[in-house]
Design a protein around this motif. Structure first.
Motif: not given
Length: 728
Positions: A118-143
């Motif tokens: 799971a950590d590899r996928v997060v790093r490979a897809g840069n999911l912490t900065a993917d707004k579509e992913f964060l919005a789909a799972f109600d994860i608050e994005a940090v500006e």
């Protein structure tokens, strides 16, 4: 009156199981009720609760379906092949077995769901900065800029969300595995599924590479170090044995790799010990020959000594013969005596030479033993010195053994890696994920099915709880087990007509039931059915009045003259059931009216007479407690064979206990599935305290819900007893 109650104790303890009943299909009460039948009866009793709970569960499932967010599932399929070992003669190569395959695939499934992937996928897809992913799972994005701690926390949360959305499903009887993701976005689901399988394939390649080339380099370094360590330890061991003069003549290595050595001193000690043991045996043998002329050197002179002794015996015998004939100075006698003396000297000389030989042998054995013992003591001293030095020797030997074992093991592993090689990747992508066209959840039919199952389970639990809390009489046989009363009869519930109408039809189930009760009453006293009896219950509307009317009917049908007395002066009911006027009756007689004949009324359509309750008095309990009631019963018995008294309920009133003392016995009426244990117990206690004799119990309104206990009328006439409007 007293004559009618003689022999009360004859059947007072009559058990209900000894009474004949016509109310059972098989003629006897069942010994046990199956659990399924009990559950079915409980469901029938509480069917409205069951329907309500199930309907509520379905409504909740329906609302949950319409309020849930649609989820789209996308699936990727991969193939995972087991690692095939290279066929070589290298010892330790593992064989492919089903047990190994199961362990291999279970390991792969765990790796597919691992946190590291799971950590590899997060790093490979840069999911912490993917707004579509964060919005789909109600994860608050940090500006803006984030600290390293905040970034790590966001990455950890993202990895946990991925693992919750992941589904790994092996395809049965194959090496295929489906990896699915469910998200509110079809494109995002396909993207995550593809990224997951891609990173899994890459991680598998990384692990295999790390297990080959890196491992070879590591083993080469370790082998060189161990080789030097082994040479150093062997050199130290040899130098130590030379410096201490320890000569090793043999050595061997056991299965655990431990070396055992044999030194020269130890070998000499073994030889000297064996020689000393032999010398000690010779010395002991020589010592025993000192006093025994039959052992040692004495054996050599044994023949000569024996010959001399034989010769002496012959001379002594001849001398004894001549002494009987001649005197001591006879020449022949003197000559024989001289020969005897000469033989004695010869025997003593030969015996002396034998003892001297044994002594010399003994001295020689002692001397050899002492020399060997001295040599053994010397060698033992040397050996003890070597033993004290062997501690350091053993330490050096263990170091050599350990170094050799480590070196041999790593060398074998190095050879295996060289033979197997890096190999190819055993994971292949079969199908890439595609964006789904329709949501996979919520599934209306599935949710309704689950809601139905949950509702049924809750309903069953509720029914079980309510059923356990219900203390009413469901099995008529329980009146004996709970209250110690004989069961006189179980009266079915009549739903299609009044009991007063049903009892006149001799083919009706009500008539058959009460006829069975009447039959049972004939066993209660020595003179048959009781002449005076009272029917009462714990509370109103339990069927006592209908039972009194019915018993009067069936008793009259046998040719007996019967009169029914309505003693419930507070709430008269006999006149309503029989449709006769409530004129002058019991209350008038108790207040002093002696015109009994004018109070007895014929009942149209029924073969018995009746006395109504009369006008309701203000002091009913006082009137019923007067002796005039006993007088009334005596006067009625002069004219009628049986007097049946319909008494008021027991609870809350003093009337029934007052009447109970004046009749021959009491028949207690209990409504099935309604009256609770506490009310019945309280009423029976009051009756027993009044001194009343309890004949037994009638269980009324036994319906279809009581069939599982064996109470039913299977003759084609239906079930039950008691009209819908049956009142007490």
């Amino acid at each position: 009156m007293n004559g009618t109650i003689n022999g009360r104790e004859t059947l007072s303890s009559l058990d209900s199981r000894t009474l004949p009943y016509g109310s059972l299909d098989d003629g006897e009460y069942p010994q046990g009720v199956p659990v399924f039948d009990q559950l079915f009866a409980a469901l029938i009793n509480y069917r409205y609760w069951v329907l309500g709970v199930v309907a509520a569960s379905l409504l909740v499932g329906l609302l949950a379906t319409f309020l849930a967010t649609p989820q789209y599932t996308s699936t990727s399929r991969i193939e995972i092949l087991p690692n095939e070992p290279v066929e070589t003669s290298v010892e330790g190569t593992r064989e492919t077995r089903p047990a190994n395959d199961v362990a291999f695939y279970n390991t792969q499934y765990s790796l597919l769901q691992s946190r590291s992937l799971a950590d590899r996928v997060v790093r490979a897809g840069n999911l912490t900065a993917d707004k579509e992913f964060l919005a789909a799972f109600d994860i608050e994005a940090v500006e803006g800029e984030m600290t390293s701690g905040a970034r790590q926390s966001l990455a950890n949360r993202t990895a946990r969300v991925l693992l919750r959305s992941l589904q790994v499903k092996p395809v049965t009887n194959s090496s295929l595995v489906d990896i699915s993701f469910s998200t509110p976005s079809p494109q995002l689901s396909a993207k995550l599924a593809d990224m997951w399988v891609t990173q899994f394939v890459q991680s598998n390649i990384d692990r295999r590479f790390a297990a080959t080339s890196d491992a070879r380099k590591f083993l080469e370094t370790r082998l060189d170090a161990l080789r030097q360590s082994l040479e150093t330890s062997e050199r130290a061991l040899i130098n130590y044995t030379v410096s201490k003069g320890i000569v090793t003549i043999a050595s061997d290595t056991d299965a655990n790799g431990k070396t055992r050595t044999e030194t020269l001193v130890g070998s000499d000690i073994e030889a000297i010990s064996a020689a000393l043991a032999k010398a000690r045996e010779d010395r002991i043998a020589a010592q025993s020959g000192l006093t025994n002329t039959m052992t040692g050197n004495a054996v050599l002179n044994l023949n000569a000594v024996n010959a001399l002794r034989q010769k002496r015996a012959e001379v002594e015998a001849e001398l004894a013969r001549l002494n009987t004939v001649f005197a001591e100075d006879y020449p022949a006698v003197a000559s024989l005596r001289a020969q005897l003396t000469s033989l004695d000297r010869a025997i003593a000389a030969e015996s002396g030479r034998s003892s001297l030989g044994n002594r010399e042998a003994y001295n020689s054995a002692v001397e050899r033993e002492q020399k060997l013992q001295a040599e053994l003591d010397r060698l033992t001293g040397s050996y003890n010195d070597q033993q004290r030095q062997s501690i350091e020797l053993a330490i050096l030997q263990r170091e050599v053994d350990s170094s050799r074992q480590l070196y041999d093991g790593l060398l074998q592993r190095y050879k295996e890696i060289g033979v197997a090689g890096v190999g190819t990747n055993n994971v292949a992508v079969v199908d890439r994920a595609r964006a789904p066209n329709a949501p996979s959840s919520p599934n209306l039919m599935l949710n309704l099915a689950l809601a139905l199952i949950a509702g049924l389970l809750i309903a069953f639990a509720l029914v079980f709880l309510l059923d356990r809390m219900d203390s009413s009489i469901r099995d008529p046989q329980d009146v004996t087990n709970r209250f110690g009363l004989p069961l006189l009869g179980a009266i079915p519930e009549v739903l299609d007509q009044d009991v007063a109408q049903a009892i006149t039809d001799k083919k009706s189930t009500a008539y058959e039931a009460y006829f069975s009760v009447m039959t049972n009453l004939t066993f209660l006293t020595e003179h048959g059915a009781p002449r005076t009896m009272m029917l009462t219950s714990s509370r109103p509307r339990e069927g006592k009045s209908n039972s009194a009317l019915s018993l009067a009917t069936v008793l009259s049908a046998t040719g007996k003259s019967v009169i029914l007395v309505d003693a419930d002066v507070r709430n008269p009911s006999v006149n309503r059931y029989l449709d006769i006027p409530n004129g002058r009756g019991l209350s008038h007689y108790l207040t002093g009216d002696d015109d009994l004949a004018g109070m007895i009324a014929a009942v149209p359509g029924f073969p018995f007479s009746a006395i109504t309750a009369g006008k309701t008095p203000p002091n009913a309990a006082e009137l019923l407690g007067l002796d005039r009631f006993s007088t009334l019963l005596e006067r009625l018995l002069e004219r009628f064979d049986h007097v049946i008294v319909d008494a008021p309920p027991v609870l809350g009133l003093a009337d029934a206990p007052l009447i109970a003392r004046r009749v021959e016995g009491v028949i207690f009426t209990i409504e099935a599935n309604s009256t609770k244990n506490r009310a019945i117990t309280t009423a029976l206690t009051r009756l027993r305290m009044s001194g009343a004799r309890l004949f037994g119990a009638l269980v009324t309104k036994v319906g279809a819900k009581n069939q599982i206990y064996g109470y039913g009328y299977g003759y084609g006439y239906g079930y039950g007893y008691g009209a819908d409007r049956e009142k007490d």
